[in-house]
Design a protein around this motif. Structure first.
Motif, mmCIF file in Angstrom:
data_model
loop_
_atom_site.group_PDB
_atom_site.id
_atom_site.type_symbol
_atom_site.label_atom_id
_atom_site.label_comp_id
_atom_site.label_asym_id
_atom_site.label_seq_id
_atom_site.Cartn_x
_atom_site.Cartn_y
_atom_site.Cartn_z
ATOM 1 N N GLY A 13 4.000 8.668 -7.794
ATOM 2 C CA GLY A 13 4.025 8.378 -8.980
ATOM 3 C C GLY A 13 5.623 8.692 -9.549
ATOM 4 N N ALA A 14 6.112 10.129 -9.118
ATOM 5 C CA ALA A 14 7.144 10.298 -9.539
ATOM 6 C C ALA A 14 8.368 9.794 -8.915
ATOM 7 N N ASN A 15 8.122 9.558 -7.536
ATOM 8 C CA ASN A 15 9.190 8.417 -6.865
ATOM 9 C C ASN A 15 9.458 7.032 -7.673
ATOM 10 N N ALA A 26 5.048 2.919 -11.638
ATOM 11 C CA ALA A 26 4.128 3.700 -11.585
ATOM 12 C C ALA A 26 2.873 3.470 -12.045
ATOM 13 N N TYR A 27 2.830 2.875 -13.371
ATOM 14 C CA TYR A 27 1.711 2.282 -13.981
ATOM 15 C C TYR A 27 1.112 1.225 -13.192
ATOM 16 N N LEU A 28 1.983 0.212 -12.550
ATOM 17 C CA LEU A 28 1.162 -0.785 -12.001
ATOM 18 C C LEU A 28 0.529 -0.309 -10.538
ATOM 19 N N LEU A 29 1.064 0.842 -9.956
ATOM 20 C CA LEU A 29 0.403 1.591 -8.980
ATOM 21 C C LEU A 29 -0.725 2.094 -9.310
ATOM 22 N N LEU A 30 -0.873 2.854 -10.535
ATOM 23 C CA LEU A 30 -2.171 3.592 -11.237
ATOM 24 C C LEU A 30 -3.322 2.450 -11.418
ATOM 25 N N GLY A 31 -2.665 1.487 -11.988
ATOM 26 C CA GLY A 31 -3.819 0.289 -12.355
ATOM 27 C C GLY A 31 -4.493 -0.208 -11.068
ATOM 28 N N SER A 32 -3.597 -0.342 -10.210
ATOM 29 C CA SER A 32 -4.306 -0.911 -8.782
ATOM 30 C C SER A 32 -5.063 -0.023 -7.929
ATOM 31 N N LEU A 33 -4.897 1.502 -7.992
ATOM 32 C CA LEU A 33 -5.389 2.360 -7.645
ATOM 33 C C LEU A 33 -6.990 2.519 -8.357
ATOM 34 N N CYS A 34 -6.903 2.501 -9.697
ATOM 35 C CA CYS A 34 -8.074 2.307 -10.671
ATOM 36 C C CYS A 34 -8.986 1.467 -10.217
ATOM 37 N N LEU A 35 -8.328 0.291 -9.989
ATOM 38 C CA LEU A 35 -9.188 -1.127 -9.697
ATOM 39 C C LEU A 35 -10.038 -0.884 -8.481
ATOM 40 N N ILE A 36 -9.414 -0.286 -7.372
ATOM 41 C CA ILE A 36 -10.082 -0.055 -6.209
ATOM 42 C C ILE A 36 -11.214 0.834 -6.260
ATOM 43 N N ALA A 37 -10.932 2.069 -7.162
ATOM 44 C CA ALA A 37 -11.959 3.144 -7.677
ATOM 45 C C ALA A 37 -13.266 2.565 -8.244
ATOM 46 N N THR A 38 -12.766 1.382 -9.130
ATOM 47 C CA THR A 38 -13.806 0.720 -9.811
ATOM 48 C C THR A 38 -14.844 -0.145 -9.092
#
Length: 400
Positions: A157-159, A168-180
């Motif tokens: 995220g920081a990088n 960073a929020y595009l990454l977060l959303g993508s990972l959350c989608l996988i978790a869902t």
């Protein structure tokens, strides 16, 4: 033997699925504090305004705790967990494309609605699927993901934030989608047919709201989370200003600190299960006192190395204290109402989250940019929580 083996595989899959969802929730909470550094510069936001954005999340987080706990007890954990993860996913993506103070606050408020359901529904899932002896340790595993989520937020995220915070929020959303998707596939569809976990009589919410231990735990979590979310919200800004760090360097240091969150949660589960069984109060009070001591040392330190050592000690002790407090209800209350109890006391956690960012932002402005007064207020809060813990009754009624 086949049944035992199948149960172990089912339990392992359930733990991994729940932990991934929790990891995404904690990544979301951690990511915002670092993202606010470039956002504040880009949109010329004051400390009070950035504090409001972070507090908006915890306001809705607080409001949704009680209804989410009730829904988890009534309808089971899966539907609440899936709804929670879906909200986190959608609003992570949306946060990365908006550009106005009010909209930032609105999106964070909406994300808090989603996250509000996850803790109580997870505790409900643990109660539905694990024996009494396993629950404290499994709950500590869930909370250990605070460190994993923090590591992801402060490395990947920081990088990305250093390049463009929106990535960073595009990454977060993508990972959350996988978790869902994983939660939809692997969480049990129905509550296991276990008579011990079925509610025998209707929940009497008036009894819960007036239960001594519920009220005390609610108050304790306000104070403990005033410290935890205060550190989470303002540590990146403090460290970058105090030691003139770049976001990349800051991310590395905060990732190390996040790893110690996992150490704190995991060690709390082990110690409570093996060495402090029945002596939870002594264990938690000791951790709170140590946290206050390390926090004062941290704010007084002028060396980066000394500050980091004290910060890691502070993180380990404070997160271990929170994990111990949050796991305690599994021993204090009847399992049929655990979702409701967790929802009620975790409202205190959320209230602490609401108060911390904006109160500390105000104290920083009052002190002309100095963090000393703000950090001392967190030390006072954790000391007050240690005093209140002394009044918890080891054996609580089920509040029926």
């Amino acid at each position: 033997m086949e049944t035992t083996s199948a149960n172990k595989k089912r339990h392992l899959g359930l733990i991994i699925t729940l932990m991934m969802g929790y990891t995404m929730a904690y990544m979301d909470k951690s990511l915002i504090s670092t993202a606010m550094i470039p956002i504040a510069k880009q949109y010329n936001l004051s400390s009070s305004q950035t504090g409001l954005i972070m507090s908006a999340f915890f306001l809705s987080y607080a409001l949704t705790q009680i209804p989410s706990g009730w829904l988890a007890d009534k309808f089971g954990s899966k539907i609440v967990l899936l709804t929670s993860l879906s909200f986190i996913t959608v609003f992570a993506f949306i946060f990365g494309i908006v550009s106005h103070l009010f909209i930032f606050m609105l999106i964070r408020f909406s994300a808090g609605v989603g996250q509000g359901g996850y803790p109580s529904a997870t505790s409900r899932a643990i109660t539905e699927n694990f024996d009494q002896k396993q629950r404290t340790f499994v709950q500590s595993l869930m909370l250990s993901t605070s460190g994993i989520g923090g590591i992801l937020a402060f490395t990947l995220g920081a990088n990305l934030i250093a390049v463009n915070w929106r990535y960073a929020y595009l990454l977060l959303g993508s990972l959350c989608l996988i978790a869902t998707i994983l939660a939809a596939l692997f969480l049990p569809r129905k509550e296991p047919a276990n008579a011990a976990t079925k509610q025998k009589t209707p929940i009497k919410y008036v009894s819960l709201l007036t239960n001594r231990n519920v009220l005390l735990l609610f108050s304790i979590l306000i104070l403990v989370n005033y410290l935890l979310y205060g550190i989470m919200s303002w540590l990146p800004t403090y460290m970058s200003q105090q030691f003139d760090l770049t976001i990349s360097t800051l991310g590395i240091l905060l990732a190390i600190n996040a790893a110690f969150q996992t150490v704190g949660s995991f060690s709390a589960g082990l110690l409570l299960s093996k060495f402090f069984l029945g002596r939870e109060r002594l264990f938690i009070v000791t951790l709170c006192l140590a946290s206050a001591l390390f926090l004062v040392g941290f704010i007084l330190a002028t060396s980066l190395v000394v500050s980091m050592i004290l910060l890691l000690l502070l993180t380990t002790c404070s997160v271990a204290a929170f994990t111990s407090i949050f796991s305690w209800p599994h021993k204090l209350f009847d399992e049929s109402i655990i979702g409701s109890v967790i929802g009620l006391i975790n409202t205190g956690s959320a209230v602490g989250g609401v108060l911390a960012p904006m109160t500390l932002g105000f104290l920083i402005e009052v002190a002309s940019g100095s963090f000393f007064l703000a950090f001392i207020s967190m030390a006072v809060a954790i000391l007050a929580s240690a005093i209140i813990i002394l009044f918890i009754r080891p054996k609580a009624t089920s509040a029926h």
